[in-house]
Design an enzyme around this catalytic site. Sequence first.
Site, short mmCIF file in Angstrom:
data_model
loop_
_atom_site.label_atom_id
_atom_site.label_comp_id
_atom_site.label_asym_id
_atom_site.label_seq_id
_atom_site.Cartn_x
_atom_site.Cartn_y
_atom_site.Cartn_z
N PRO A 23 0.93 -1.16 0.00
CA PRO A 23 -0.16 -0.17 -0.13
C PRO A 23 0.77 1.41 -0.02
O PRO A 23 1.81 1.38 1.00
CB PRO A 23 -0.68 -0.10 1.34
CG PRO A 23 0.14 -1.01 2.32
CD PRO A 23 0.66 -2.06 1.32
N ALA A 57 -3.13 3.08 2.33
CA ALA A 57 -3.93 3.40 3.41
C ALA A 57 -5.12 4.15 3.18
O ALA A 57 -5.09 5.25 2.73
CB ALA A 57 -2.95 4.38 4.23
N GLN A 100 -5.82 -1.57 2.67
CA GLN A 100 -5.22 -1.29 4.09
C GLN A 100 -6.22 -0.13 4.61
O GLN A 100 -6.33 0.87 4.24
CB GLN A 100 -3.85 -0.75 3.77
CG GLN A 100 -3.00 -0.74 5.17
CD GLN A 100 -1.74 0.15 5.19
OE1 GLN A 100 -1.55 1.23 4.75
NE2 GLN A 100 -0.66 -0.73 5.39
N TYR A 182 0.91 5.73 12.85
CA TYR A 182 -0.17 6.03 12.70
C TYR A 182 -1.14 5.71 13.85
O TYR A 182 -0.43 5.07 14.88
CB TYR A 182 -0.92 5.69 11.43
CG TYR A 182 -0.51 6.26 10.37
CD1 TYR A 182 -0.01 7.59 10.31
CD2 TYR A 182 0.34 5.68 9.32
CE1 TYR A 182 0.70 8.45 9.20
CE2 TYR A 182 1.17 6.15 8.24
CZ TYR A 182 0.96 7.44 8.24
OH TYR A 182 1.95 8.01 7.26
#
Length: 370
Positions: A23, A57, A100, A182
């Site tokens: 990703p 993401a 993702q 994150y």
Amino acid sequence: MSALFSPFKLRDLTLPNRIVVSPMCQYSAVDGKATEWHMVHLGTMALSGAGMLCIEATAVEAIGRITPGDLGLYDDATEAALKPVLAAIRKHSKIAVTMQLAHAGRKASSHAPWDGGQQVALNEGGWVAQAPSPVPQKPGELPPQEIDAAGLVRIRDAFVATAKRADRLGIDALELHGAHGYLLHEFLSPISNHRTDAYGGSLENRMRFPLEVFDAVRAAFPASKPVGFRVSASDWVDGGWNVEQTIVLANELKKRGVDWIDVSSGGVSPLQKIAIGPGYQVPFAEAVKKATGLPIFAVGLITEPQQAEDIISSGKADFVALARGILYDPRWPWHAAAELGATVEAPPQYWRSQPSTQKALFGDTTFGGR
């Protein structure tokens, strides 16, 4: 037989080879919605010959975007925007498509990398990020808002809602983003998690919310479809998250039915000191593989076909996930197959591109014409 080009089964999903398109954020969405760029970019990656393509993401709520240009899947408009992209991929490629699921946490409201990547000020269209603790990513940044009990429920439910939308779109598998500083990683790391409630302090408490999110997503996504989890195996900072804690987390995820662990590192602190070199994160992948027996994705400066082959054949990991390398060379799997004497999937429009020395590169194909 090349190990890199051997099949692997994850639940009901059988992959023809061990190459994954990682990703990779494109920062090219509009209000979370996929654009023509995603059609071009993901279309290119879908024709790469890799066994799996993982969509970048994808934010589960608008305030969970890293940048205003992040892809999202959190309302009907963002879902509708992805439909034609996926339809085009399905029409022309057999590649497995994974998504993702992500929430940026305290790293939200940032400029795109080519615009400096710094926090977007509120008076410039930014927003207040949310995180486990009101600790900014960098000194001088606007601190994030600490997530309260209601916020934890809202975010968990947002992951579930996005998982259901992904299933409606026909996504084959999901990966939860618990790496790179994150939100889920922020809960795991003592650098970013200073909470004193049931979600902070001990390792058990710091793992609690990421595991709750995984459990909720796994329950909401069809049992026949796999769900993986991406980790940062090390914060590369003394006193931070490390590979030993990663193994504990991975074993907890294993109890809950995780289908793979994608082993990356770093991202939670600007103080990180990373020793970068070819395959520099593979030892982390190998350690998690050895300790858990789970299917493992290895990442990080894996650039050469024989290097990838050796990682798989030696049992250090089960897959190699390529990012910058496959952006630079979108036909990397073709070239690897040619070097390793394997075959790779390609659309018939491209069959004539086989080198004269690699007649069987695309399998038992023939191409007539005049």
